[in-house]
Design a protein around this motif. Structure first.
Motif, short mmCIF file in Angstrom:
data_model
loop_
_atom_site.label_atom_id
_atom_site.label_comp_id
_atom_site.label_asym_id
_atom_site.label_seq_id
_atom_site.Cartn_x
_atom_site.Cartn_y
_atom_site.Cartn_z
N SER A 105 -32.36 32.19 -36.47
CA SER A 105 -33.74 32.69 -36.43
C SER A 105 -34.04 33.45 -37.70
O SER A 105 -33.19 34.18 -38.23
CB SER A 105 -33.93 33.61 -35.23
OG SER A 105 -35.19 34.21 -35.25
N GLU B 280 -39.15 28.46 -35.52
CA GLU B 280 -39.31 28.83 -34.11
C GLU B 280 -39.29 27.60 -33.21
O GLU B 280 -38.71 27.61 -32.13
CB GLU B 280 -40.61 29.62 -33.93
CG GLU B 280 -40.64 30.97 -34.62
CD GLU B 280 -39.47 31.87 -34.19
OE1 GLU B 280 -39.10 31.83 -33.00
OE2 GLU B 280 -38.95 32.60 -35.05
N ASN B 281 -39.95 26.51 -33.65
CA ASN B 281 -39.93 25.26 -32.87
C ASN B 281 -38.51 24.73 -32.75
O ASN B 281 -38.10 24.25 -31.68
CB ASN B 281 -40.83 24.21 -33.53
CG ASN B 281 -42.30 24.52 -33.37
OD1 ASN B 281 -42.69 25.27 -32.48
ND2 ASN B 281 -43.12 23.96 -34.24
N ARG C 269 -36.61 26.77 -30.17
CA ARG C 269 -36.98 26.45 -28.79
C ARG C 269 -36.39 25.12 -28.35
O ARG C 269 -35.98 24.95 -27.20
CB ARG C 269 -38.51 26.41 -28.67
CG ARG C 269 -39.18 27.77 -28.63
CD ARG C 269 -40.61 27.66 -28.14
NE ARG C 269 -41.42 26.81 -29.01
CZ ARG C 269 -42.11 27.27 -30.06
NH1 ARG C 269 -42.04 28.57 -30.36
NH2 ARG C 269 -42.81 26.46 -30.81
N GLN C 270 -36.34 24.17 -29.28
CA GLN C 270 -35.83 22.84 -28.96
C GLN C 270 -34.31 22.75 -29.15
O GLN C 270 -33.72 21.69 -28.93
CB GLN C 270 -36.52 21.80 -29.84
CG GLN C 270 -38.02 21.71 -29.60
CD GLN C 270 -38.71 20.84 -30.64
OE1 GLN C 270 -38.07 20.15 -31.42
NE2 GLN C 270 -40.03 20.88 -30.63
#
Length: 268
Positions: free
Chosen positions: A9, A46-47, A50-51
């Motif tokens: 991150s 961020e995508n 999440r994935q």
């Protein structure tokens, strides 16, 4: 690094700004001229988190976003460079208002293969029947396919050629118009050309013959082009160059603009 390594991150410093790594990534994007990666970096990270994407998937999304944005910018540059005097798209053409025009025939012309083959296109019909819309819409589709397109009125081109001749730049100007993949000439046959103007225009046609495509929109059928090109032999040669192995779309004579105006008045 393995294919299952996870994306870290982006970390924020205490003051809310980017940490050293994120700042270095942004600086590298600037240096490498990757504006889309720079602008979308945080969102893509961020995508990916999440994935639960791995580094390969994360890198692919970054590079894909940059490539897609560059492709869109390239299309926009080619359309701007075509110098269309107003935006028109084939998707917006109202086939229901002009049954003379077949969508299958028009849609086939949005494929650049006919341009790459150097084939001509003639759009023939009365005023208000959609010729200019089709000319600009097809030209826009060809530009978005990656080819160089130039739009101008016939009178505008002839005036430019006459000025170039006076300035001793005629050869250079003719060569310039010979380099476009598709030359779109609107209002073809609207004005009578004197012998000098007709001959200059013919030189452009000769420069492009069977190598580069020309598309014209004319309100006069071929049999009346001798009113524009008063030299009979020259007129015949121009018709020959614009019809040989070419496409002809006849848009009829019932004005769409007039019918729309009358319908609006009746409704009112």
């Amino acid at each position: 690094m393995t294919g299952t390594t996870r994306v870290p991150s982006p970390r924020a410093a205490a003051d809310g700004g980017l940490d050293a790594v994120d700042a270095a990534i942004i600086d590298a994007c600037v240096a490498l001229r990757l504006p889309t990666v720079r602008d979308n970096y945080a969102e893509i990270v961020e995508n990916a988190l999440r994935q639960k994407a791995n580094y390969r998937g994360f890198l692919l999304e970054l590079l894909t976003s940059e490539c897609e944005h560059r492709e869109e910018r390239r299309k926009e540059r080619l359309v701007r460079g075509a110098n269309f005097h107003r935006p028109k798209r084939i998707e917006d053409f109202d086939y229901g208002a002009n049954h003379n025009v077949q969508p299958e025939e028009v849609n086939a012309l949005t494929d650049p293969s006919w341009v790459l083959s150097g084939q001509p296109l003639c759009l023939i019909g009365g005023s208000g029947t959609g010729k200019s819309h089709l000319l600009i819409g097809i030209g826009t589709a060809i530009a978005e396919a990656g080819l160089k397109v130039r739009y101008t009125t016939t009178a505008g081109l002839v005036n430019e050629l006459i000025e170039a001749q006076h300035d001793k730049q005629l050869t250079r100007t003719i060569h310039k118009y010979g380099r476009y993949d598709l030359l779109c000439l609107d209002e073809f046959g609207y004005l009578n050309l004197d012998k000098t103007g007709a001959k200059l225009l013919f030189q452009v046609f000769t420069e492009r013959e069977e190598r580069r495509s020309i598309a014209v929109a004319s309100n006069a059928p071929f049999g009346e082009w001798n009113k524009t090109f008063t030299d009979e032999r020259l007129c015949g040669a121009i018709v020959d160059r614009l019809t040989f192995k070419g496409h002809v779309i006849e848009t009829g004579h019932d004005s769409y603009r007039l019918m729309t105006t009358l319908a609006e008045r009746e409704a009112a």
